[in-house]
Design an enzyme around this catalytic site. Structure first.
Site, mmCIF file in Angstrom:
data_model
loop_
_atom_site.group_PDB
_atom_site.id
_atom_site.type_symbol
_atom_site.label_atom_id
_atom_site.label_comp_id
_atom_site.label_asym_id
_atom_site.label_seq_id
_atom_site.Cartn_x
_atom_site.Cartn_y
_atom_site.Cartn_z
ATOM 1 N N TYR A 23 -84.384 16.626 19.094
ATOM 2 C CA TYR A 23 -83.483 15.503 18.841
ATOM 3 C C TYR A 23 -84.236 14.339 18.224
ATOM 4 O O TYR A 23 -85.468 14.335 18.174
ATOM 5 C CB TYR A 23 -82.769 15.066 20.124
ATOM 6 C CG TYR A 23 -83.612 14.228 21.083
ATOM 7 C CD1 TYR A 23 -84.637 14.793 21.820
ATOM 8 C CD2 TYR A 23 -83.352 12.873 21.248
ATOM 9 C CE1 TYR A 23 -85.384 14.033 22.699
ATOM 10 C CE2 TYR A 23 -84.100 12.102 22.130
ATOM 11 C CZ TYR A 23 -85.110 12.681 22.852
ATOM 12 O OH TYR A 23 -85.855 11.926 23.719
ATOM 13 N N LYS A 29 -90.293 16.216 20.116
ATOM 14 C CA LYS A 29 -89.134 15.519 20.691
ATOM 15 C C LYS A 29 -88.069 16.549 21.064
ATOM 16 O O LYS A 29 -87.011 16.657 20.435
ATOM 17 C CB LYS A 29 -88.606 14.478 19.699
ATOM 18 C CG LYS A 29 -87.884 13.332 20.360
ATOM 19 C CD LYS A 29 -87.814 12.128 19.446
ATOM 20 C CE LYS A 29 -86.890 11.042 19.942
ATOM 21 N NZ LYS A 29 -87.193 10.515 21.267
ATOM 22 N N GLU A 55 -97.432 6.805 28.806
ATOM 23 C CA GLU A 55 -96.250 6.223 28.166
ATOM 24 C C GLU A 55 -95.137 6.118 29.194
ATOM 25 O O GLU A 55 -95.285 6.559 30.340
ATOM 26 C CB GLU A 55 -95.803 7.057 26.953
ATOM 27 C CG GLU A 55 -95.359 8.471 27.274
ATOM 28 C CD GLU A 55 -94.838 9.221 26.038
ATOM 29 O OE1 GLU A 55 -94.382 8.603 25.062
ATOM 30 O OE2 GLU A 55 -94.882 10.475 26.084
ATOM 31 N N LEU A 80 -95.289 11.038 22.948
ATOM 32 C CA LEU A 80 -94.466 11.062 21.753
ATOM 33 C C LEU A 80 -95.044 10.040 20.774
ATOM 34 O O LEU A 80 -95.402 8.931 21.168
ATOM 35 C CB LEU A 80 -93.015 10.698 22.082
ATOM 36 C CG LEU A 80 -92.120 10.959 20.872
ATOM 37 C CD1 LEU A 80 -91.793 12.443 20.755
ATOM 38 C CD2 LEU A 80 -90.869 10.122 20.905
#
Ligand code: PDD
Length: 299
Positions: free
Chosen positions: A49, A165, A197, A221
């Site tokens: 996505y 992702k 993160e 990411l």
């Protein structure tokens, strides 16, 4: 007043009641869009996505979002021309009356399609399922923003390809829920003692005027907002080090903030119940947020 328990402004709004979504070549009302139960996205979380912000109806850094999506699709072996999604995204904004919105975002996901359940890829390949929607993003008021949020840390139990992702986000879901359960605004993933993160955003810390953020690796990411904020910091003469931040060091940071699509620049004033710096939002996060808003327009 303490840090806001949840993301100020509510973060993402709930789905618009009359929203028009995109599914496999068609624009249709959300409640008429259905996917077969044998979709591999439903069965396995087998897909990619992307969430792209749009300011004043203009997609922000689409080429970078597209490049990441193409890398993800290639990494998991889904053949799909993601470049065509630009028009879909613009159309979703227009059809939902968001082409003039101060801040909105467009979500798209591509799954490995509908096929009888086997763990391996269907052979021959199934046509990918492509779904998209657009929504408004409510930026918090400056007063809400300036309260900052509290964050808690959690062991990173994600797979070792957090750079992809993927729509399979169970560990991120559990992390975000852990924050809700703790009355915090977000969660920070920690792997081998290193703060990496947030549950859905990248992490920065400030030490004596120098910014630090985890280097790009398979464990985070590669955020488009992260890159943009590093550029902004450069333009403002703030040094940035892409390096590991051990958790004990994070506790000693002068400032901590998250970056991401819809997160923008979000200051953290408490980590695991300890105040960050003096427990208020610091000047670096404030300058970067102001620079961010000035660059994307609005306000
Ligand atoms: N999340 N890290 C993680 C784990 C993320 O899920 C995201 C984005 C980011 C920030 O990436 P970017 O700046 O490119 O948005 C970092 C999206 C918005 C989401 O899952 O909704």
């Amino acid at each position: 007043m303490g840090p806001a328990p949840a993301e100020p402004g509510g973060g993402l709004l709930r789905g618009l009641p009359m929203s028009i979504v995109y599914l496999n070549g068609k624009f249709l009302p959300a409640d008429e869009a259905t996917v077969p139960v044998n979709d591999r996205g439903f069965l396995f979380g087998d897909g990619i996505y992307e969430v792209t912000p749009a300011y004043g109806g203009r997609l922000f850094r689409w080429p970078q979002h597209l490049a990441r999506m193409e890398r993800g699709l290639a990494a998991i072996g889904i053949e799909f021309d993601a470049g065509a999604l630009k028009d879909v995204k613009q159309e979703l904004l227009a059809r939902n009356g968001l082409d003039g919105a101060e801040a909105a975002y467009v979500y798209v996901q591509v799954t490995r399609g509908v096929a009888p359940r086997t763990h391996h890829f269907p052979d021959p390949p199934a046509p990918p399922t492509v779904y998209g929607f657009a929504n408004r993003y409510l930026r918090p008021s400056m007063a809400e923003w300036a309260r900052g949020i509290g964050a808690i840390t959690i062991p990173d139990q994600r797979w070792a390809r957090a750079d992809i992702k993927a729509i399979s986000l169970l560990a991120n879901v559990l992390a975000a829920q852990a924050a809700v359960a703790a009355g915090a605004g977000n969660t920070i993933f920690v792997r081998d003692g290193i703060a990496l993160e947030g549950s859905h955003n990248n992490l920065f810390a400030v030490f004596g005027g120098v910014l630090a953020t985890a280097p790009k690796s398979n464990y985070i990411l590669h955020g488009v907002t992260r890159d943009f904020v590093i550029e902004l910091a450069g333009e403002m003469g703030m040094p940035v080090e892409e390096r590991a931040i051990p958790l004990p060091e994070l506790y000693e940071a002068d400032e901590v903030f998250f970056t991401g699509t819809t997160t923008e620049v979000k200051p953290v004033v408490e980590v695991d119940g300890r105040p960050v710096g003096d427990g208020t939002v610091g000047p670096v996060a404030r300058r970067l947020f102001e620079g961010f808003v000035a660059a994307v327009g609005g306000r």
